[in-house]
Design a protein around this motif. Structure first.
Motif, PDB file in Angstrom:
ATOM      1  N   ASP A  15       1.001  -1.244   0.080  1.00 20.48           N
ATOM      2  CA  ASP A  15      -0.143   0.285  -0.293  1.00 20.48           C
ATOM      3  C   ASP A  15       0.578   1.484   0.265  1.00 20.48           C
ATOM      4  OD1 ASP A  15       0.945  -0.965   2.506  1.00 20.48           O
ATOM      5  OD2 ASP A  15      -1.015  -0.576   3.265  1.00 20.48           O
ATOM      6  N   LYS A  16       1.633   1.235   0.607  1.00 17.51           N
ATOM      7  CA  LYS A  16       3.293   2.106   0.649  1.00 17.51           C
ATOM      8  C   LYS A  16       3.516   2.720  -0.799  1.00 17.51           C
ATOM      9  CE  LYS A  16       4.754   5.545   3.447  1.00 17.51           C
ATOM     10  NZ  LYS A  16       3.892   6.393   4.071  1.00 17.51           N
ATOM     11  N   ILE A  17       4.290   1.021  -1.461  1.00 15.73           N
ATOM     12  CA  ILE A  17       5.117   1.768  -2.344  1.00 15.73           C
ATOM     13  C   ILE A  17       3.497   2.583  -4.233  1.00 15.73           C
ATOM     14  CG2 ILE A  17       4.975   0.439  -4.904  1.00 15.73           C
ATOM     15  CD1 ILE A  17       6.610  -1.031  -3.327  1.00 15.73           C
ATOM     16  N   THR A  18       1.782   1.972  -3.562  1.00 15.17           N
ATOM     17  CA  THR A  18       0.309   1.973  -4.035  1.00 15.17           C
ATOM     18  C   THR A  18       0.602   3.699  -3.889  1.00 15.17           C
ATOM     19  OG1 THR A  18       0.148  -0.100  -4.332  1.00 15.17           O
ATOM     20  CG2 THR A  18      -1.759   1.670  -4.992  1.00 15.17           C
ATOM     21  N   GLU A  19       0.176   4.280  -2.654  1.00 17.91           N
ATOM     22  CA  GLU A  19      -0.022   5.260  -2.511  1.00 17.91           C
ATOM     23  C   GLU A  19       1.613   5.974  -3.639  1.00 17.91           C
ATOM     24  OE1 GLU A  19       0.308   8.026   1.846  1.00 17.91           O
ATOM     25  OE2 GLU A  19       0.194   6.033   1.959  1.00 17.91           O
ATOM     26  N   ILE A  20       2.698   6.568  -3.151  1.00 15.53           N
ATOM     27  CA  ILE A  20       3.783   6.394  -3.780  1.00 15.53           C
ATOM     28  C   ILE A  20       3.783   7.274  -5.413  1.00 15.53           C
ATOM     29  CG2 ILE A  20       6.060   7.286  -4.288  1.00 15.53           C
ATOM     30  CD1 ILE A  20       6.603   6.119  -1.174  1.00 15.53           C
ATOM     31  N   VAL A  21       3.458   5.619  -5.725  1.00 10.72           N
ATOM     32  CA  VAL A  21       3.375   5.575  -7.120  1.00 10.72           C
ATOM     33  C   VAL A  21       2.052   6.053  -7.411  1.00 10.72           C
ATOM     34  CG1 VAL A  21       3.121   3.861  -9.074  1.00 10.72           C
ATOM     35  CG2 VAL A  21       3.945   3.816  -7.454  1.00 10.72           C
ATOM     36  N   PRO A  56       0.218  12.260  -7.747  1.00 11.14           N
ATOM     37  CA  PRO A  56      -1.039  13.144  -8.383  1.00 11.14           C
ATOM     38  C   PRO A  56       0.779  13.870  -8.910  1.00 11.14           C
ATOM     39  CG  PRO A  56      -2.245  13.275  -6.455  1.00 11.14           C
ATOM     40  CD  PRO A  56      -0.938  12.347  -5.977  1.00 11.14           C
ATOM     41  N   VAL A  57       1.548  14.501  -8.373  1.00 14.74           N
ATOM     42  CA  VAL A  57       3.380  15.244  -9.303  1.00 14.74           C
ATOM     43  C   VAL A  57       3.142  14.000  -9.509  1.00 14.74           C
ATOM     44  CG1 VAL A  57       5.103  16.351  -8.435  1.00 14.74           C
ATOM     45  CG2 VAL A  57       2.840  16.096  -6.977  1.00 14.74           C
ATOM     46  N   LEU A  58       3.627  12.465  -9.502  1.00 14.75           N
ATOM     47  CA  LEU A  58       4.101  11.642  -9.994  1.00 14.75           C
ATOM     48  C   LEU A  58       3.513  11.324 -11.316  1.00 14.75           C
ATOM     49  CD1 LEU A  58       6.518  10.173 -10.034  1.00 14.75           C
ATOM     50  CD2 LEU A  58       5.185   8.223  -9.008  1.00 14.75           C
ATOM     51  N   GLN A  59       2.274  11.477 -11.092  1.00 14.72           N
ATOM     52  CA  GLN A  59       1.696  10.988 -12.624  1.00 14.72           C
ATOM     53  C   GLN A  59       1.586  11.736 -13.585  1.00 14.72           C
ATOM     54  OE1 GLN A  59       0.588   7.977 -12.863  1.00 14.72           O
ATOM     55  NE2 GLN A  59       1.904   7.225 -11.384  1.00 14.72           N
ATOM     56  N   ARG A  60       1.730  13.726 -13.230  1.00 13.85           N
ATOM     57  CA  ARG A  60       1.432  14.465 -13.840  1.00 13.85           C
ATOM     58  C   ARG A  60       3.142  14.448 -14.668  1.00 13.85           C
ATOM     59  NH1 ARG A  60      -1.354  17.757 -10.429  1.00 13.85           N
ATOM     60  NH2 ARG A  60       1.214  18.706  -9.474  1.00 13.85           N
ATOM     61  N   ARG A  61       3.932  13.599 -13.816  1.00 15.31           N
ATOM     62  CA  ARG A  61       5.643  14.273 -14.731  1.00 15.31           C
ATOM     63  C   ARG A  61       5.326  12.897 -15.438  1.00 15.31           C
ATOM     64  NH1 ARG A  61       9.298  17.559 -11.845  1.00 15.31           N
ATOM     65  NH2 ARG A  61      10.819  15.993 -13.017  1.00 15.31           N
ATOM     66  N   LEU A  62       4.910  11.473 -14.574  1.00 13.87           N
ATOM     67  CA  LEU A  62       5.310  10.570 -15.573  1.00 13.87           C
ATOM     68  C   LEU A  62       4.170   9.532 -15.595  1.00 13.87           C
ATOM     69  CD1 LEU A  62       8.168   9.322 -13.533  1.00 13.87           C
ATOM     70  CD2 LEU A  62       8.905  10.437 -15.836  1.00 13.87           C
ATOM     71  N   PRO A  63       3.218  10.163 -16.480  1.00  9.02           N
ATOM     72  CA  PRO A  63       1.889   9.852 -16.824  1.00  9.02           C
ATOM     73  C   PRO A  63       1.655   8.042 -16.661  1.00  9.02           C
ATOM     74  CG  PRO A  63       1.887  11.378 -17.591  1.00  9.02           C
ATOM     75  CD  PRO A  63       3.454  11.479 -17.816  1.00  9.02           C
ATOM     76  N   GLY A  64       0.977   7.333 -16.043  1.00 12.06           N
ATOM     77  CA  GLY A  64       1.053   5.857 -15.835  1.00 12.06           C
ATOM     78  C   GLY A  64       2.462   5.245 -15.289  1.00 12.06           C
ATOM     79  N   TYR A  65       3.352   5.691 -14.494  1.00 11.27           N
ATOM     80  CA  TYR A  65       4.359   5.347 -13.748  1.00 11.27           C
ATOM     81  C   TYR A  65       3.981   4.054 -12.909  1.00 11.27           C
ATOM     82  CZ  TYR A  65       8.611   4.600 -11.425  1.00 11.27           C
ATOM     83  OH  TYR A  65       9.277   4.114 -10.369  1.00 11.27           O
TER      84      TYR A  65
END
Length: 269
Positions: A58-64, A67-76
């Motif tokens: 759940d921790k990795i899922t939360e980080i991945v 919103p900031v990460l997904q904006r920079r790397l969509p679908g990461y």
């Protein structure tokens, strides 16, 4: 939390770690009813369990999903790559007066590192050397797929390259990750390919190794088209098949004409 879960997997009792399905009886080829695990089976099972734990964190899922990460790397998403090889190694301390690290040195460790790096080339999470394949039980040998014939460096002995088609679409709920990682049916998760596709792929691979690249191209493209069609009704299938596309891409670099010195193998990138 993830580290704690991994430690629980690593330090669990062997019968719980590998599962009660590992018995002390002989195995009938093609059956898992009577199955004695080998060190090769256990090494691959460890990779599968680690994959389950990471995907269910759940921790990795939360980080991945931040919103900031997904904006920079969509679908990461987090992707694990692993190379399995067996051989000798020298363990020792290397470094300087300022920094010393324990390390392992041998051609075998270099091959293992090359396999891990090549997971990006082939698009699969796990690459297995021929020497490791020989350590598998008959049951596990039927679960892996030969995808190429390679050598680590120029002049080295070529070997068959295998993969375990663990579905990249495997999803595990965080609350179930630890339990599923310790389940007795660690090899029960659906593969990302089908038996029909595998049979057609193997025909294309044989043509590729023999140097009949135009025919290999047609056969591999037909096999991939079959998997794409099957994936329309089975969401766990990984289509298009990345090892297939890797072989086609390599042959395309030579205009589907094998080099004059082609001997049925190529160097790992």
């Amino acid at each position: 939390k993830l580290e704690s879960r991994i430690k629980q997997v690593e330090h669990a009792a062997r019968n719980a770690q590998i599962g009660a399905v590992f018995t002390e009886n002989d195995l009938e080829v093609g059956s898992r009813d009577r199955w004695t695990p080998t060190v090769g089976d256990e090494s691959m099972a460890a990779f599968i369990r680690l994959t389950i734990v990471v995907r269910g964190s759940d921790k990795i899922t939360e980080i991945v999903q931040h919103p900031v990460l997904q904006r920079r790397l969509p679908g990461y998403t987090v992707r694990l790559g692993c190379g399995l090889h067996v051989g000798w190694a020298i363990e020792g301390a290397l470094g300087s007066q300022k920094k010393i690290d324990a390390t392992y040195l041998s051609p075998a460790t270099n091959i293992s590192m090359a396999l891990e790096g090549a997971t990006k080339q082939y698009g699969n999470l796990l690459l297995i050397s021929e020497e490791t394949y020989k350590l598998f039980s008959p049951f596990v040998k039927k679960l892996v797929r030969r995808i190429d014939r390679v050598f680590a460096v120029q002049g080295a002995e070529p070997f068959d390259l295998y993969t375990y088609d663990c579905s990249t679409k495997l999803k595990v709920h965080p609350d179930e990750a630890e339990t599923k990682a310790l389940t007795e049916h660690v090899f029960d998760y659906p593969l990302g390919i089908t038996p029909e596709f595998r049979a057609e792929f193997e025909k294309g691979l044989d043509l590729y190794i023999k140097g009949a690249w135009p025919q290999a191209k047609d056969q591999l493209e037909a096999a991939n088209a079959l998997l794409v069609k099957q994936a329309e009704a089975a969401e766990h299938l990984d289509a298009p098949d990345k090892p297939t596309m890797a072989l086609i891409k390599y042959m395309k670099e030579f205009d589907f004409k094998p080099p004059a010195d082609w001997t049925g193998s190529r160097e790992l990138e």
